[in-house]
Design an enzyme around this catalytic site. Structure first.
Site, PDB file in Angstrom:
ATOM      1  N   ASN A 179      -0.034   4.518  -0.468  1.00  0.00           N
ATOM      2  CA  ASN A 179      -0.574   5.786   0.045  1.00  0.00           C
ATOM      3  C   ASN A 179      -1.278   5.630   1.388  1.00  0.00           C
ATOM      4  O   ASN A 179      -2.016   6.515   1.826  1.00  0.00           O
ATOM      5  CB  ASN A 179      -1.500   6.424  -0.990  1.00  0.00           C
ATOM      6  CG  ASN A 179      -2.701   5.534  -1.294  1.00  0.00           C
ATOM      7  OD1 ASN A 179      -2.721   4.357  -0.921  1.00  0.00           O
ATOM      8  ND2 ASN A 179      -3.700   6.089  -1.940  1.00  0.00           N
ATOM      9  N   HIS A 199      -4.564 -17.115  -5.035  1.00  0.00           N
ATOM     10  CA  HIS A 199      -5.456 -16.316  -4.198  1.00  0.00           C
ATOM     11  C   HIS A 199      -6.753 -17.025  -3.836  1.00  0.00           C
ATOM     12  O   HIS A 199      -7.548 -16.481  -3.085  1.00  0.00           O
ATOM     13  CB  HIS A 199      -5.764 -15.003  -4.921  1.00  0.00           C
ATOM     14  CG  HIS A 199      -6.546 -15.249  -6.196  1.00  0.00           C
ATOM     15  ND1 HIS A 199      -6.021 -15.958  -7.256  1.00  0.00           N
ATOM     16  CD2 HIS A 199      -7.812 -14.918  -6.549  1.00  0.00           C
ATOM     17  CE1 HIS A 199      -6.942 -16.043  -8.212  1.00  0.00           C
ATOM     18  NE2 HIS A 199      -8.029 -15.419  -7.812  1.00  0.00           N
ATOM     19  N   ASP A 200      -6.985 -18.211  -4.386  1.00  0.00           N
ATOM     20  CA  ASP A 200      -8.231 -18.930  -4.118  1.00  0.00           C
ATOM     21  C   ASP A 200      -8.081 -20.074  -3.121  1.00  0.00           C
ATOM     22  O   ASP A 200      -9.065 -20.748  -2.820  1.00  0.00           O
ATOM     23  CB  ASP A 200      -8.785 -19.525  -5.425  1.00  0.00           C
ATOM     24  CG  ASP A 200      -9.340 -18.466  -6.366  1.00  0.00           C
ATOM     25  OD1 ASP A 200      -9.726 -17.389  -5.884  1.00  0.00           O
ATOM     26  OD2 ASP A 200      -9.376 -18.725  -7.579  1.00  0.00           O
ATOM     27  N   ASP A 232       0.845  -1.195   0.000  1.00  0.00           N
ATOM     28  CA  ASP A 232       0.000   0.000   0.000  1.00  0.00           C
ATOM     29  C   ASP A 232       0.883   1.249   0.000  1.00  0.00           C
ATOM     30  O   ASP A 232       1.538   1.549   0.996  1.00  0.00           O
ATOM     31  CB  ASP A 232      -0.894  -0.053   1.253  1.00  0.00           C
ATOM     32  CG  ASP A 232      -1.747   1.187   1.406  1.00  0.00           C
ATOM     33  OD1 ASP A 232      -1.884   1.943   0.429  1.00  0.00           O
ATOM     34  OD2 ASP A 232      -2.284   1.379   2.518  1.00  0.00           O
ATOM     35  N   ASP A 270      -3.816   3.890   2.647  1.00  0.00           N
ATOM     36  CA  ASP A 270      -5.269   3.854   2.870  1.00  0.00           C
ATOM     37  C   ASP A 270      -5.715   2.437   3.230  1.00  0.00           C
ATOM     38  O   ASP A 270      -6.898   2.144   3.275  1.00  0.00           O
ATOM     39  CB  ASP A 270      -6.022   4.374   1.640  1.00  0.00           C
ATOM     40  CG  ASP A 270      -5.789   3.507   0.396  1.00  0.00           C
ATOM     41  OD1 ASP A 270      -4.949   2.575   0.461  1.00  0.00           O
ATOM     42  OD2 ASP A 270      -6.436   3.762  -0.625  1.00  0.00           O
ATOM     43  N   GLU A 289      -7.210 -20.444 -16.697  1.00  0.00           N
ATOM     44  CA  GLU A 289      -7.564 -21.070 -15.432  1.00  0.00           C
ATOM     45  C   GLU A 289      -8.384 -22.301 -15.801  1.00  0.00           C
ATOM     46  O   GLU A 289      -9.516 -22.189 -16.283  1.00  0.00           O
ATOM     47  CB  GLU A 289      -8.391 -20.124 -14.557  1.00  0.00           C
ATOM     48  CG  GLU A 289      -8.646 -20.752 -13.208  1.00  0.00           C
ATOM     49  CD  GLU A 289      -9.678 -20.030 -12.362  1.00  0.00           C
ATOM     50  OE1 GLU A 289      -9.656 -20.196 -11.143  1.00  0.00           O
ATOM     51  OE2 GLU A 289     -10.515 -19.312 -12.921  1.00  0.00           O
ATOM     52  N   ASP A 349      -1.889  -1.160  -3.936  1.00  0.00           N
ATOM     53  CA  ASP A 349      -2.154  -0.381  -5.145  1.00  0.00           C
ATOM     54  C   ASP A 349      -1.000  -0.514  -6.140  1.00  0.00           C
ATOM     55  O   ASP A 349       0.031  -1.130  -5.845  1.00  0.00           O
ATOM     56  CB  ASP A 349      -2.394   1.093  -4.773  1.00  0.00           C
ATOM     57  CG  ASP A 349      -1.360   1.590  -3.767  1.00  0.00           C
ATOM     58  OD1 ASP A 349      -0.158   1.480  -4.074  1.00  0.00           O
ATOM     59  OD2 ASP A 349      -1.756   2.063  -2.676  1.00  0.00           O
ATOM     60  N   ASP A 381      -9.576 -15.983 -16.607  1.00  0.00           N
ATOM     61  CA  ASP A 381     -10.410 -16.448 -15.509  1.00  0.00           C
ATOM     62  C   ASP A 381     -11.515 -17.375 -16.015  1.00  0.00           C
ATOM     63  O   ASP A 381     -12.200 -17.049 -16.994  1.00  0.00           O
ATOM     64  CB  ASP A 381     -11.034 -15.204 -14.846  1.00  0.00           C
ATOM     65  CG  ASP A 381     -11.719 -15.518 -13.545  1.00  0.00           C
ATOM     66  OD1 ASP A 381     -11.038 -15.921 -12.594  1.00  0.00           O
ATOM     67  OD2 ASP A 381     -12.963 -15.355 -13.466  1.00  0.00           O
ATOM     68  N   ASP A 431      -5.361 -10.104 -15.814  1.00  0.00           N
ATOM     69  CA  ASP A 431      -6.389 -11.093 -15.529  1.00  0.00           C
ATOM     70  C   ASP A 431      -7.639 -10.721 -16.316  1.00  0.00           C
ATOM     71  O   ASP A 431      -8.276  -9.702 -16.037  1.00  0.00           O
ATOM     72  CB  ASP A 431      -6.678 -11.090 -14.017  1.00  0.00           C
ATOM     73  CG  ASP A 431      -7.039 -12.446 -13.491  1.00  0.00           C
ATOM     74  OD1 ASP A 431      -7.836 -13.132 -14.161  1.00  0.00           O
ATOM     75  OD2 ASP A 431      -6.552 -12.816 -12.403  1.00  0.00           O
TER      76      ASP A 431
HETATM   77  O1  TEU Z   1     -11.904 -18.812  -9.738  1.00  0.00           O
HETATM   78  C1  TEU Z   1     -12.759 -19.798 -10.244  1.00  0.00           C
HETATM   79  C2  TEU Z   1     -12.990 -20.889  -9.341  1.00  0.00           C
HETATM   80  O2  TEU Z   1     -13.239 -21.985  -9.766  1.00  0.00           O
HETATM   81  C3  TEU Z   1     -12.954 -20.569  -7.917  1.00  0.00           C
HETATM   82  O3  TEU Z   1     -14.239 -20.241  -7.583  1.00  0.00           O
HETATM   83  C4  TEU Z   1     -12.479 -21.692  -7.119  1.00  0.00           C
HETATM   84  O4  TEU Z   1     -13.202 -22.832  -7.401  1.00  0.00           O
HETATM   85  C5  TEU Z   1     -12.661 -21.394  -5.687  1.00  0.00           C
HETATM   86  O5  TEU Z   1     -12.157 -20.142  -5.382  1.00  0.00           O
HETATM   87  C6  TEU Z   1     -11.933 -22.417  -4.889  1.00  0.00           C
HETATM   88  O6  TEU Z   1     -12.634 -22.577  -3.724  1.00  0.00           O
HETATM   89  C7  TEU Z   1     -11.792 -17.624 -10.424  1.00  0.00           C
HETATM   90  C8  TEU Z   1     -10.971 -16.652  -9.621  1.00  0.00           C
HETATM   91  O7  TEU Z   1      -9.680 -17.158  -9.475  1.00  0.00           O
HETATM   92  C9  TEU Z   1     -11.655 -16.368  -8.324  1.00  0.00           C
HETATM   93  O8  TEU Z   1     -10.921 -15.544  -7.492  1.00  0.00           O
HETATM   94  C10 TEU Z   1     -12.987 -15.714  -8.653  1.00  0.00           C
HETATM   95  O9  TEU Z   1     -13.712 -15.525  -7.466  1.00  0.00           O
HETATM   96  C11 TEU Z   1     -13.806 -16.546  -9.621  1.00  0.00           C
HETATM   97  O10 TEU Z   1     -13.046 -17.036 -10.721  1.00  0.00           O
HETATM   98  C12 TEU Z   1     -14.899 -15.696 -10.227  1.00  0.00           C
HETATM   99  O11 TEU Z   1     -14.351 -14.768 -11.106  1.00  0.00           O
HETATM  100 CA    CA Z   2      -3.416   2.283  -1.250  1.00  0.00          CA
END
Ligand code: TEU
Ligand code: CA
Length: 556
Positions: free
Chosen positions: A23, A328-329, A21, A25, A255, A29, A200, A98
């Protein structure tokens, strides 16, 4: 000929909201990323994948886009973006964005128009259906994030489809105008010089004709059989590649949700001219039976070997895949597959040793290079992820689990684990921001952080740097033929890889105990390329691996 620089490359995924981050907040970013470009370069990664940075009401943190060609104001301006892109290219790295093209935000002007009336010119940008006879949703499809995948629009009396949250209406790819809109957005970024896209949920863009009910086979199978791999998906991917991607020196990373080893080739085999590579879910979900927050199976090393093997067999250089153990999932890689307590450092290093020697492009996620771990959130108010919150709220209604158990499940499997801010130093909020961050920083930032690890030559961070550097020098890591040794061994993962005249042996201990390798005798000719301990113990020349020890030996 299509360039293949991305095959040997390492992809570093950034989740901008949680990276840095600039700035203060509380929200990461673009300028925050710019500040850290030298750091990113120091990892020896080649390609940066940025999770969505476009305008969005953030129901799903940017995976709900309201303007494909504008930067989310919280993240900065278009000038910031241009500077970031230049900074990445100046350092010899590439940038992929993405592309969330299966759905947009309900606050996108297309949807705001579409819901005005049945004859609105944008109506056909989305999937609409009249209610079932009883007034309910048109079929039994469930959203990935719980509840029906259909939402009633009171104004026009019809349902619209949303495979994710109800603020993420699915776009109708059968409409050529929709496809052109997406292609235009792609061109906008490619003309600025970006090097490609992570796509995605791209296998979901084509829906089965007539929206048939899903069979009762568990959610993962439903994805494969119903939501993904629809009748026109390949036609549109070919079109997209022909009309857009092929005109640039750019590549696509799919993906691979709902893709299996049997149909993967249809997406990524080079001669099909569709996508360049995909990452599948088989490793990421190897402990998840049907879906998140349902039954979990214990980690099984032989099963994991089998998954890697079946994908090698399926794709053998006809196409290409990327390998990931976290993003991130999913919960943090070291917490899921290693031991984030007594053997935190050892297991984090061992796991990357394994991943970086699998055939395919290496895909790592921010923070894994310092071994960031899962967080334990204390109350539901601290949980930010919409998937976890939907699960919690649904559970309040159907009371399958107590509130405490539901929160425990979220702490174990939830996506916030991967989204806590990157831990830069031992100062307030891990150096991410002076202001309280949008999601709590893991309290272990006083011990696990970039600043400490940068100075420590034995740190996870410096191990990653060294490994990624070596990987660039040894084609055999990526392209070598793979020979399994002791395949059925539940404790050890051992393999030999060979390419031309070069061979390596990789030996990995997945347990907390010493393990003797009966099939490996150390000789003086073996050169140790990578070792997450300072030495290699032997007994009568047989190698004994210490807990989570991982080795790469150059064997000639
Ligand atoms: O993820 C698709 C997806 O299959 C996810 O929902 C995954 O199954 C789940 O997070 C696992 O528990 C993509 C993106 O990576 C995710 O961040 C988004 O939320 C999703 O698509 C919708 O765009
Ligand atoms: Ca920021």
């Amino acid at each position: 000929m299509k360039l293949t620089w991305f095959k040997k490359g390492t992809i570093y995924q950034i989740y901008p909201r949680s990276f840095n981050d600039s700035n203060n907040d509380g929200i990461g970013d673009l300028r925050g990323i710019i500040e850290k470009l030298d750091y990113i370069q120091s990892l020896h990664v080649d390609i940066i994948w940025l999770s969505p940075i476009f305008s969005s009401p953030n129901d799903d943190n940017g995976y709900d886009i309201s303007d494909y060609c504008a930067i989310m104001p919280e993240f900065g301006s278009m000038d910031d973006f241009d500077e970031l892109l230049k900074g990445i290219h100046d350092r010899g790295m590439k940038l992929i964005l993405d592309l969330v093209a299966n759905h947009c935000s309900d606050e996108h002007k297309w949807f705001e128009e579409a819901r005005k009336s049945k004859d609105n010119p944008f109506r056909d940008y989305f999937h609409w259906h009249k209610p079932a006879k009883d007034g309910g949703p048109p079929n039994n499809w469930m959203s990935f994030f719980g509840g029906s995948a259909w939402e009633l629009d009171e104004n026009t009396g019809e349902y619209y489809l949303h495979l994710f949250t109800k603020k993420q209406p699915d776009l109708n790819w059968e409409n050529p105008k929709v496809r052109e809109e997406i292609y235009d957005a792609m061109r906008f970024w490619l003309n600025k010089g970006v090097d490609g896209f992570r796509m995605d949920v791209i296998p979901l863009i084509s829906k089965p004709i007539g929206y048939p009910n899903a069979p009762n086979v568990g959610f993962r199978k439903i994805i494969e059989q119903v939501y993904a791999n629809g009748p026109t998906v390949h036609k549109y991917l070919k079109e997209m590649t022909e009309k857009v991607i092929s005109k640039y020196d750019a590549f696509s990373l799919a993906e691979g949700v709902g893709i299996n080893e049997d149909n993967a080739g249809l997406y990524v085999n080079t001669d099909r001219k569709e996508l360049d590579m995909l990452y599948h879910f088989d490793i990421l979900e190897c402990t998840i039976v049907n879906g998140k927050f349902e039954e979990v199976s214990p980690f099984d090393l032989v099963q994991m070997k089998r998954i890697f093997k079946k994908w090698r067999d399926a794709i053998h250089n006809s196409g290409w895949i990327a390998n990931a153990m976290g993003n991130h999932d999913f919960a943090r890689m070291v917490s899921r597959f290693g031991n984030d307590k007594e053997f935190h450092v050892e297991s984090a290093k061992m796991l990357i040793t394994m991943l970086s020697t699998q055939n395919g492009t290496l895909n790592i996620y921010q923070g894994d290079e310092i071994g960031m771990t899962n967080i334990s959130l204390e109350t539901i108010n601290e949980v930010k992820d919409v998937q976890s919150l939907n699960f919690y709220n649904e559970n309040l209604e159907n009371q399958k689990f107590s509130k405490e158990v539901a929160l425990e499940m979220i702490n174990k499997e939830g996506r916030d684990n991967a989204r806590t801010p990157v831990q830069w130093n031992d100062e307030i909020n891990g150096g991410f921001s002076i202001k309280e961050p949008w999601l709590r920083v893991n309290p272990n930032s006083d011990k696990i952080n970039v600043q400490y690890q940068d100075k420590d030559e034995n740190s996870i961070l410096n191990f990653y740097r060294n490994l990624l550097k070596i990987r660039k020098q040894y084609d055999v890591f990526v392209f070598g033929d793979f020979e399994e040794i002791e395949f059925d061994n539940q404790n050890l993962y051992i393999y030999k890889k060979s390419l031309a005249k070069k061979s390596i042996i990789v030996a990995l201990n997945f347990t907390e105990l010493n393990q003797e390798i009966s099939s490996l005798t150390m000789t003086e000719e073996y050169k140790v390329l990578v070792n997450n301990y300072n030495d290699i113990a032997t007994k009568e020349d047989k190698v004994i691996l210490k807990p989570y020890q991982g080795l790469i030996l150059d064997v000639g």
